[in-house]
Design a protein around this motif. Structure first.
Motif, short mmCIF file in Angstrom:
data_model
loop_
_atom_site.label_atom_id
_atom_site.label_comp_id
_atom_site.label_asym_id
_atom_site.label_seq_id
_atom_site.Cartn_x
_atom_site.Cartn_y
_atom_site.Cartn_z
N GLY A 180 0.79 -1.22 0.00
CA GLY A 180 0.00 0.00 0.00
C GLY A 180 0.82 1.27 0.00
O GLY A 180 0.43 2.28 -0.60
N ASP A 181 1.99 1.23 0.64
CA ASP A 181 2.82 2.43 0.70
C ASP A 181 3.42 2.78 -0.65
O ASP A 181 3.65 3.95 -0.96
N ALA A 182 3.68 1.75 -1.45
CA ALA A 182 4.35 1.97 -2.73
C ALA A 182 3.38 2.07 -3.91
O ALA A 182 3.79 2.36 -5.03
N ARG A 183 2.10 1.83 -3.68
CA ARG A 183 1.15 1.80 -4.79
C ARG A 183 1.04 3.18 -5.43
O ARG A 183 1.14 4.21 -4.77
N PRO A 184 0.80 3.22 -6.75
CA PRO A 184 0.59 4.52 -7.41
C PRO A 184 -0.77 5.09 -7.02
O PRO A 184 -1.77 4.37 -6.96
N LYS A 185 -0.81 6.38 -6.77
CA LYS A 185 -2.04 7.05 -6.37
C LYS A 185 -2.84 7.45 -7.61
O LYS A 185 -2.34 7.46 -8.74
N LEU A 186 -4.10 7.79 -7.41
CA LEU A 186 -4.99 8.06 -8.53
C LEU A 186 -4.50 9.22 -9.39
O LEU A 186 -4.70 9.22 -10.61
N ASP A 187 -3.84 10.20 -8.79
CA ASP A 187 -3.41 11.37 -9.57
C ASP A 187 -2.16 11.10 -10.40
O ASP A 187 -1.79 11.92 -11.24
N THR A 188 -1.52 9.95 -10.19
CA THR A 188 -0.29 9.67 -10.93
C THR A 188 -0.32 8.34 -11.69
O THR A 188 0.53 8.11 -12.54
N ILE A 189 -1.26 7.47 -11.39
CA ILE A 189 -1.25 6.14 -12.01
C ILE A 189 -1.44 6.24 -13.52
O ILE A 189 -2.26 7.03 -14.00
N ALA A 190 -0.68 5.45 -14.26
CA ALA A 190 -0.75 5.47 -15.72
C ALA A 190 -1.72 4.41 -16.22
O ALA A 190 -1.85 3.33 -15.62
N TRP A 191 -2.36 4.69 -17.34
CA TRP A 191 -3.29 3.74 -17.91
C TRP A 191 -2.62 2.42 -18.26
O TRP A 191 -3.25 1.34 -18.24
N GLU A 192 -1.33 2.46 -18.56
CA GLU A 192 -0.61 1.24 -18.90
C GLU A 192 -0.70 0.19 -17.78
O GLU A 192 -0.73 -1.01 -18.06
N ARG A 193 -0.75 0.65 -16.54
CA ARG A 193 -0.89 -0.29 -15.42
C ARG A 193 -2.26 -0.97 -15.45
O ARG A 193 -2.39 -2.16 -15.16
N PHE A 194 -3.30 -0.22 -15.81
CA PHE A 194 -4.62 -0.81 -15.95
C PHE A 194 -4.61 -1.83 -17.10
O PHE A 194 -5.13 -2.94 -16.95
N SER A 195 -4.02 -1.46 -18.21
CA SER A 195 -3.98 -2.36 -19.36
C SER A 195 -3.28 -3.67 -19.00
O SER A 195 -3.71 -4.76 -19.40
N GLN A 196 -2.19 -3.55 -18.27
CA GLN A 196 -1.44 -4.75 -17.87
C GLN A 196 -2.30 -5.67 -17.02
O GLN A 196 -2.33 -6.90 -17.24
N GLN A 197 -3.03 -5.12 -16.06
CA GLN A 197 -3.86 -5.94 -15.19
C GLN A 197 -5.08 -6.49 -15.93
O GLN A 197 -5.48 -7.64 -15.71
N PHE A 198 -5.67 -5.70 -16.82
CA PHE A 198 -6.80 -6.20 -17.61
C PHE A 198 -6.35 -7.34 -18.51
O PHE A 198 -7.07 -8.33 -18.68
N ASP A 199 -5.18 -7.20 -19.11
CA ASP A 199 -4.67 -8.28 -19.96
C ASP A 199 -4.47 -9.56 -19.16
O ASP A 199 -4.86 -10.65 -19.60
N GLY A 200 -3.88 -9.44 -17.98
CA GLY A 200 -3.62 -10.62 -17.17
C GLY A 200 -4.90 -11.28 -16.66
O GLY A 200 -5.06 -12.51 -16.73
#
Length: 253
Positions: A97-117
């Motif tokens: 939780g401490d290292a997770r990207p916050k909503l104001d900085t998270i990149a869509w690429e991270r969403f794409s990676q998780q959706f793909d998996g």
């Protein structure tokens, strides 16, 4: 079909939660296809541990052609078709939780990676195994979800969104495949104590969550794996399109 009669594909089945699931289905007499992406040594060791009704096969779940090849190879190697799938593979994620990207900085690429998996991976395994399931008039698909989209105690935006989409696919697939005798369900765990993915979680967080559950503890990977068995068994033959939460009672409904 009894569990002992099934051949079960466990994606990401060589380590962490996946290894617990592989061991659980093997303990009940099922054949197990241990899918791995990069954990070749762990997969080989686990297959040797589980004996002759276990085979380790490499494939990236996001690659449809690779999964089709895995399913064909599994049948050639074992002489049996895969009748059950546990979609457990997790794409490069740590619960910190401490290292997770916050909503104001998270990149869509991270969403794409998780959706793909999560979503593409599950779609690939279902499409690859569907012909054999239809031929048998039997199939079991168990998708591994999370209780975070009901209770986002830690807002892992990308991971949680992908698992929520996987629940939607679970329910539409259940409706589509039900006439073929195939059930599709989701098992949603909370924080598990402990897997590779949750090893970054501070002990204080585990203790806090445990204090809020009716059982006053955090679910173990072995306990979660036992719940997978329930959805593979004949006792769940009338259960499909459901999301069963396995988190020691933290989240209700």
């Amino acid at each position: 079909m009894q569990i002992s009669e099934q051949w079960v594909l466990v994606t990401g089945g060589a380590r962490g939660l996946g290894a617990h699931i592989s061991r659980a289905v093997a303990r009940e007499g099922a054949g197990v296809v241990i899918n791995y992406h990069r954990s070749d040594k762990a997969a080989a060791a686990l297959a040797e541990e589980l004996g002759p009704r276990a085979v380790a096969l490499q494939a990236d779940v996001t690659d449809a052609a690779a999964i089709q090849h895995l399913v064909r190879t599994a049948q050639e190697r074992t002489g049996h078709a895969i009748t059950s799938v546990v979609n457990n593979a997790l794409t490069s994620f740590a619960f910190d939780g401490d290292a997770r990207p916050k909503l104001d900085t998270i990149a869509w690429e991270r969403f794409s990676q998780q959706f793909d998996g999560a979503v593409k991976g599950a779609l690939n395994t279902m499409q690859a195994t569907l012909p054999a399931m239809r031929a048998a008039g039997f199939g079991r698909v168990v998708n591994v979800g999370t209780n975070l989209f009901q209770n986002p105690v830690v807002p892992y935006h990308d991971y949680t969104a992908a698992k929520a989409a996987l629940l939607s696919l679970t329910r539409t697939a259940a409706n589509d495949l039900g006439p073929d005798g195939i059930t599709v369900n989701m098992l949603s765990g909370g924080l598990l104590r402990t897997t590779d993915a949750s090893s970054a979680t501070p002990e204080a967080v585990f203790d806090l969550i445990a204090s809020m559950t009716p059982l006053r503890r955090v679910t173990t990977p072995a306990e979660f794996a036992d719940a997978v068995l329930m959805l593979l068994s004949p006792w769940s033959r009338a259960v499909t399109g459901q999301n069963l939460i396995v988190d020691c009672g933290l989240v209700k409904g």
